[in-house]
Every structure is written in structure tokens, then in C-alpha cells.
Design a protein around this motif. Structure first.
Motif, PDB file in Angstrom:
ATOM      1  N   ASP A 248       0.917  -1.077  -0.386  1.00 24.72           N
ATOM      2  CA  ASP A 248      -0.118  -0.385  -0.247  1.00 24.72           C
ATOM      3  C   ASP A 248       0.744   1.146   0.505  1.00 24.72           C
ATOM      4  O   ASP A 248       1.200   1.718   0.945  1.00 24.72           O
ATOM      5  CB  ASP A 248      -0.870  -0.042   1.374  1.00 24.72           C
TER       6      ASP A 248
ATOM      7  N   LYS B 148       0.076   4.071   0.310  1.00 23.76           N
ATOM      8  CA  LYS B 148      -0.267   5.136   0.514  1.00 23.76           C
ATOM      9  C   LYS B 148       0.203   5.056   2.298  1.00 23.76           C
ATOM     10  O   LYS B 148      -0.255   6.433   3.213  1.00 23.76           O
ATOM     11  CB  LYS B 148      -1.859   5.338   0.619  1.00 23.76           C
ATOM     12  N   HIS B 149       0.331   4.142   2.682  1.00 24.02           N
ATOM     13  CA  HIS B 149       0.093   4.247   4.407  1.00 24.02           C
ATOM     14  C   HIS B 149       1.864   4.864   4.389  1.00 24.02           C
ATOM     15  O   HIS B 149       2.771   5.167   3.565  1.00 24.02           O
ATOM     16  CB  HIS B 149       0.441   2.128   4.422  1.00 24.02           C
TER      17      HIS B 149
END
Length: 214
Positions: A120, A122-123
């Protein structure tokens, strides 16, 4: 000393021991009765002082360290937490991968599909892996690549998810590889080959090696 330690012990001293974990065995027990057979329970029957320091996935083989004193556990665990250890893995991945590179993409747990993890971008928790091609060959007529993997962070399933993210999942990976890639070899082709850290007492740099079984 039991057969398990005779077969799998790499090093032992007052503060810790290093073993070769076989593939297919949990590091610690699972939640259900059928998942109680694991490395630490086997070791506790032989050496009641055994203390957990880190883990390997059930299907990953290779170097695993356990404390034998609280000081050994504390000082080696801190080195893992502060990224002062050096770890190298070998893997066989699907396809023809070239060269070397870095994967810098967070890996997080996927609560909708346990026990899977996902990449991910965006993490906010980083996951970083260096990879380097060692050789190319074929298994059952399928192109595969042997790679050296160096995890800088230690997220759960990090190497398995990162290689899938790169488009070259690890051969034999029943969680992240396609069915035809799972069947090429009847085990996960991921092995913790080398580990170095500083001795809890002398601070000498130690390096341990466990030959790759595939």
C-alpha cells in the motif's frame, strides 16, 4: 539433546542459540490446538530457558535466533528493532528478473483477506527491500530467477508481498503466487541464509550462515 537440536543447531552459547528452522514449522504456537507444534515449543521441552527474539513465517526456512538469558534476549531483540542486524535471504521467483533494485513500498495487513498482507504505497509505515539477481534457470520448462533479498525493515510477509508487487512472486508461495507458480516446487522457496549481529556480552560482530536447501 533431542534429535531436533542435533539436526538443527547452528550455534549455542550462554546467552542465545541459533538454529536452522525447517520449512513448514511455525515459530510460535497458533491459536488452535492443531497449531501447537512449533519451534519454540520443541525447544522449551529441551531447554526451558528458551526465549523468543524474532520469527520466520511457517513456510520459510533458515536462521532463527532464540535467547537463553533475559540479557541475551533484550540486547539481540533491540538490534532487530533498531535495524542493527544484517539479514540476507535467498528466493526463487517466477519469471526472468534482471539486475538489481530496491522496493520501497509499505506492506500492511489486509483485514478483509486474512492472513494476507498487501503493498500500500499510501501507508505511512515504510517497508524496504533490496534485491539482486543471482542466476536464471528453468523449472518444469518455466523461467525462474534466483535472487538475494535483503530486508531493511521487518514487516510481516514483506519479502513475499514485495516480490509479488514486483511481478515476480516467490515460487511455491501458496498465498501470493499464481496456482501454476505454486506447483513448480512443493515448498515456499524463501530461505534466511545469513544473519549478523553483535554478541550480547563481547559486542563482537557475529555472522551465521545456513546453506540454501533449494
Amino acid at each position: 539433546m533431542s534429535n531436533f537440536l542435533i539436526e538443527h543447531l547452528i550455534h549455542r552459547d550462554e546467552d542465545f542459540m541459533v538454529i536452522h528452522k525447517p520449512a513448514g514449522v511455525l515459530t510460535v504456537p497458533g491459536k488452535t490446538e492443531d497449531l501447537q507444534d512449533c519451534v519454540i515449543n520443541r525447544l522449551l521441552k529441551i531447554e526451558p530457558k528458551t526465549l523468543l527474539i524474532h520469527r520466520l513465517d511457517r513456510d520459510t526456512s533458515g536462521i532463527l535466533v532464540f535467547g537463553l538469558t533475559k540479557w541475551g534476549q533484550k540486547t539481540i531483540s533491540r538490534q532487530f528493532q533498531e535495524r542493527q542486524t544484517s539479514k540476507n535471504y535467498q528466493a526463487i521467483v517466477a519469471g526472468h528478473l534482471k539486475g538489481e533494485g530496491t522496493i520501497d513500498v509499505p506492506v500492511i495487513y489486509d483485514p478483509e483477506h486474512p492472513p494476507l498482507h498487501i503493498a500500500d504505497p499510501k501507508h505511512n509505515k515504510p517497508a524496504l527491500t533490496y534485491w539482486q539477481v543471482l542466476e536464471h534457470f528453468e523449472i518444469q520448462g518455466q523461467a525462474v530467477t534466483r535472487v538475494k533479498l535483503t530486508p531493511i525493515t521487518g514487516r510481516s510477509h514483506q519479502l513475499r508481498v514485495h516480490m509479488q508487487y514486483l511481478g515476480h512472486p516467490i515460487v511455491g508461495d501458496t498465498l501470493y503466487a499464481a496456482p501454476e507458480q505454486q506447483k513448480l516446487i512443493p515448498r515456499l522457496c524463501l530461505h534466511a541464509e545469513r544473519l549478523s549481529f553483535h554478541h550480547p556480552q563481547s559486542q563482537a560482530l557475529l555472522e551465521f550462515y545456513c546453506p540454501v536447501p533449494f
